[in-house]
Design an enzyme around this catalytic site. Structure first.
Site, short mmCIF file in Angstrom:
data_model
loop_
_atom_site.label_atom_id
_atom_site.label_comp_id
_atom_site.label_asym_id
_atom_site.label_seq_id
_atom_site.Cartn_x
_atom_site.Cartn_y
_atom_site.Cartn_z
CG PHE A 1 -0.29 0.43 2.50
CD1 PHE A 1 -0.13 1.78 2.80
CD2 PHE A 1 0.18 -0.50 3.42
CE1 PHE A 1 0.49 2.18 3.98
CE2 PHE A 1 0.81 -0.11 4.59
CZ PHE A 1 0.96 1.24 4.87
CD GLU B 1 -5.48 -5.86 0.26
OE1 GLU B 1 -4.60 -5.76 -0.60
OE2 GLU B 1 -5.38 -6.57 1.29
CB SER C 1 4.70 -7.49 5.78
OG SER C 1 3.76 -8.43 5.30
CB CYS D 1 10.39 -0.33 2.92
SG CYS D 1 11.05 0.30 1.38
CD GLU E 1 8.22 -3.07 8.47
OE1 GLU E 1 7.64 -4.14 8.24
OE2 GLU E 1 8.67 -2.33 7.57
P1 NAD Z 1 1.46 -6.60 3.03
O1 NAD Z 1 2.48 -7.67 3.11
O2 NAD Z 1 0.32 -6.62 3.96
O3 NAD Z 1 0.81 -6.58 1.54
C1 NAD Z 1 1.61 -6.52 0.39
C2 NAD Z 1 0.84 -7.17 -0.76
O4 NAD Z 1 0.64 -8.55 -0.46
C3 NAD Z 1 -0.53 -6.57 -1.00
O5 NAD Z 1 -0.75 -6.52 -2.39
C4 NAD Z 1 -1.47 -7.53 -0.29
O6 NAD Z 1 -2.74 -7.60 -0.90
C5 NAD Z 1 -0.75 -8.86 -0.43
N1 NAD Z 1 -0.95 -9.75 0.71
C6 NAD Z 1 -1.21 -9.41 2.00
N2 NAD Z 1 -1.29 -10.50 2.78
C7 NAD Z 1 -1.07 -11.56 1.97
C8 NAD Z 1 -1.03 -12.96 2.18
N3 NAD Z 1 -1.22 -13.50 3.38
N4 NAD Z 1 -0.78 -13.75 1.12
C9 NAD Z 1 -0.57 -13.22 -0.10
N5 NAD Z 1 -0.61 -11.92 -0.35
C10 NAD Z 1 -0.85 -11.08 0.66
O7 NAD Z 1 2.25 -5.20 3.10
P2 NAD Z 1 1.64 -3.75 3.17
O8 NAD Z 1 1.07 -3.52 4.52
O9 NAD Z 1 0.81 -3.47 1.98
O10 NAD Z 1 2.98 -2.87 3.00
C11 NAD Z 1 3.83 -2.54 4.07
C12 NAD Z 1 4.98 -3.52 4.16
O11 NAD Z 1 5.70 -3.54 2.93
C13 NAD Z 1 5.98 -3.13 5.21
O12 NAD Z 1 6.41 -4.28 5.88
C14 NAD Z 1 7.12 -2.49 4.42
O13 NAD Z 1 8.38 -2.53 5.03
C15 NAD Z 1 7.09 -3.35 3.19
N6 NAD Z 1 7.72 -2.68 2.07
C16 NAD Z 1 8.96 -3.11 1.70
C17 NAD Z 1 9.62 -2.49 0.67
C18 NAD Z 1 10.98 -2.96 0.24
O14 NAD Z 1 11.45 -2.48 -0.77
N7 NAD Z 1 11.63 -3.84 0.96
C19 NAD Z 1 9.01 -1.43 -0.02
C20 NAD Z 1 7.74 -1.02 0.38
C21 NAD Z 1 7.10 -1.66 1.43
#
Ligand code: NAD
Length: 497
Positions: free
Chosen positions: A150, A177, A227, A282, A382
């Site tokens: 997101f 989403e 994540s 991140c 985090e």
């Molecule tokens: P999230 O892991 O909840 O979701 C990321 C994506 O995965 C979304 O499209 C979501 O719909 C999908 N998703 C969520 N749960 C899932 C599951 N159980 N199985 C399959 N798909 C699933 O992350 P978020 O809250 O959208 O974003 C924040 C996180 O992203 C933080 O941990 C941040 O550090 C990380 N992030 C990392 C980087 C990087 O470059 N390392 C960059 C941006 C964000």
């Protein structure tokens, strides 16, 4: 009734009009502005098939024609990026300037990708053996699935899709989403720029849609950002299904401040990198590791800067907006309780902040915690919010050991005027991206982005040369043109002569 945000499949907006959906909030008002459709396996299959059907013709299109389409897209994006920034602010909450900043960083990757002809050039060895030439070139891998988080609804997809498309792949993007509209806007703009139908598709959805992408036999590669627990499981499942996977995970980034650092520069960096985008980056700085005796004077400077920050609706010229959801705001605020219970000092408490916005917005003000015990969940986890933690150490070595003991390895920074210390740090720290007097060291587009340890799974980083490597595979050709002197049987292993 709220609008329903649908998908983009085979060159057109698409929504079956029924099936599961989720509310999409405006975080600055707390109101539901729309709902987003959630793709099931059948809909994911439809999008992947559109991408697979479009692949042969897109792969065959000449380099110059693919370049021309991406260049037109870049020109249109440049003209209309203000619209995209407004969409991002309305669904994510980050302030408009920050939304414009993420578009600019995505555009950088697009501009790098447009020069792709040079990166796809192969190698040629003439007369490797007598009369034999050996050469190699890179081919696209097929349908590339991109699953984005997101916090960067435009930039993170743009880390991947310009390079995937330039290299001749077709794409299915599954955005978060929580802020699904930016992806659709980008899809429509690509289409207006002349991208053939089916080459770029968007499916909205949650974990079920991701599961369907991971299982689909026609998906060749997965680029995931999110994540750490999800990144780890996607890497494992995608690899087990025979796909190439790059999965970038979470972070807890430390800034090491040595006693000789310029504390005004450090305090500016702490505030910018700790509270920009409400800490939902991140590459945010979450922990300031202060080598004594810098902690007290540094905290004083940080606090005085924090008192001038305006928190509120991102459309009102504020410095920092709301958090993404009410639940996330409450979770982040809960870490302030945890830290205090574990003995940390709450120097500035963001709970109860007076925001320039509607009362039901998901507000949490910038928070500064001092002396956070490294055994506290507030230090270990985090948090992903506007909470900056100070940990005091006695020496460079103690600070370095603390950073290296953490499970993540996304970004880090050292602030010092000692070139030798900075050089030692960049060699000794076990982190993928390092800033020297730079707090958010996101590499430019012609380098590559990615962390170490629990911050990234898979061996290729995002964008840059590694991005092209990920989205292509090499063929090596050994060729000899007919020469009667080479006739005859020889069942031995070919040797060069
Ligand atoms: P999230 O892991 O909840 O979701 C990321 C994506 O995965 C979304 O499209 C979501 O719909 C999908 N998703 C969520 N749960 C899932 C599951 N159980 N199985 C399959 N798909 C699933 O992350 P978020 O809250 O959208 O974003 C924040 C996180 O992203 C933080 O941990 C941040 O550090 C990380 N992030 C990392 C980087 C990087 O470059 N390392 C960059 C941006 C964000």
């Amino acid at each position: 009734m709220n609008a329903r945000i649908g998908h983009w499949i085979d060159g057109t907006a698409f929504d079956p009009g029924e099936g599961a959906d989720l509310p999409v909030h405006d975080p600055a008002t707390g109101r539901v502005g729309a709902s987003v459709a959630l793709a099931d396996a059948a809909l994911v299959d439809r999008a992947v098939r559109a991408a697979a059907d479009a692949f042969p013709a897109w792969r065959e299109l000449s380099i110059s024609r693919r370049q021309a389409i991406l260049f037109r897209f870049r020109e249109r994006l440049e003209q209309r990026k203000g619209e995209l920034a407004e969409i991002i602010t309305a669904e994510h909450g980050k302030v408009l300037d920050d939304a414009a900043g993420e578009i600019a960083r995505g555009q950088e990757v697009l501009e790098f990708a447009i020069g792709f002809a040079d990166l796809l050039k192969g190698d040629f060895s003439t007369n490797a053996s007598t009369g034999v030439d050996v050469y190699s070139f890179r081919e696209p891998v097929g349908v590339a699935a991109i699953i984005s988080p997101f916090n960067f609804p435009a930039m993170v997809p743009m880390w991947f899709f310009p390079i995937a498309l330039a290299a001749g792949n077709t794409v299915v993007l599954k955005p978060s989403e929580k802020d699904p509209s930016a992806a659709l806007w980008l899809a429509a703009l690509l289409s207006e720029s002349g991208l053939p139908a089916g080459v770029f598709n968007v499916v909205q959805g949650d974990a079920d849609a991701v599961g369907a992408l991971l299982a689909h036999p026609d998906v060749a590669s997965i680029s995931f950002v999110g994540s750490t627990p999800v990144a780890r499981s996607i890497y494992q499942a995608g690899s087990a299904n025979g796909k190439r996977v790059q999965a970038l995970g979470g972070a807890k980034n430390h800034m090491l401040v040595l006693p000789d650092a310029d504390l005004d520069l450090v305090a500016d960096a702490c505030v910018n990198a700790g509270f920009g985008s409400a800490g939902e980056r991140c590459m945010a700085i979450s922990v300031v590791v202060a080598v004594e005796p810098v902690a007290d004077p540094l905290i004083e400077k940080i606090v005085s800067r924090m008192s001038g920050l305006r928190i509120g609706d991102g459309r009102r010229g504020c410095d920092m907006g709301p958090l993404i959801t009410r639940e996330h705001r409450d979770r982040v605020a809960g870490y302030i309780d945890i830290a205090a219970a574990d003995g940390a000092k709450v120097v500035v408490d963001g709970r109860g902040v007076e925001a320039d916005g509607e009362p039901d917005g998901f507000w949490l003000g910038p928070t500064l915690l001092d002396d956070v015990p490294t055994s506290s969940r507030a230090y270990i986890d985090e948090i992903f919010g506007p909470v900056l933690e100070v940990v005091r150490v006695a020496s460079y070595e103690e600070g370095l050991d603390l950073i290296n003991a953490g499970p993540y390895g996304n970004g880090t920074a050292i602030f010092t005027n000692d070139g030798g210390a900075a050089r030692r740090f960049q060699r000794d720290v076990e982190v993928g991206m390092i800033g020297v007097n730079v707090p958010i060291p996101v590499p430019v587009a012609y380098h590559s982005f990615g962390g170490w340890k629990a911050s990234a799974f898979g061996d290729s980083k995002a964008y840059g040369h590694q991005g092209f490597h990920f989205f292509t595979r090499e063929k090596a050709v050994t060729s000899r043109w007919l020469d009667p002197s080479h006739g005859g049987l020889d069942l031995g292993f070919p040797q060069n002569s």
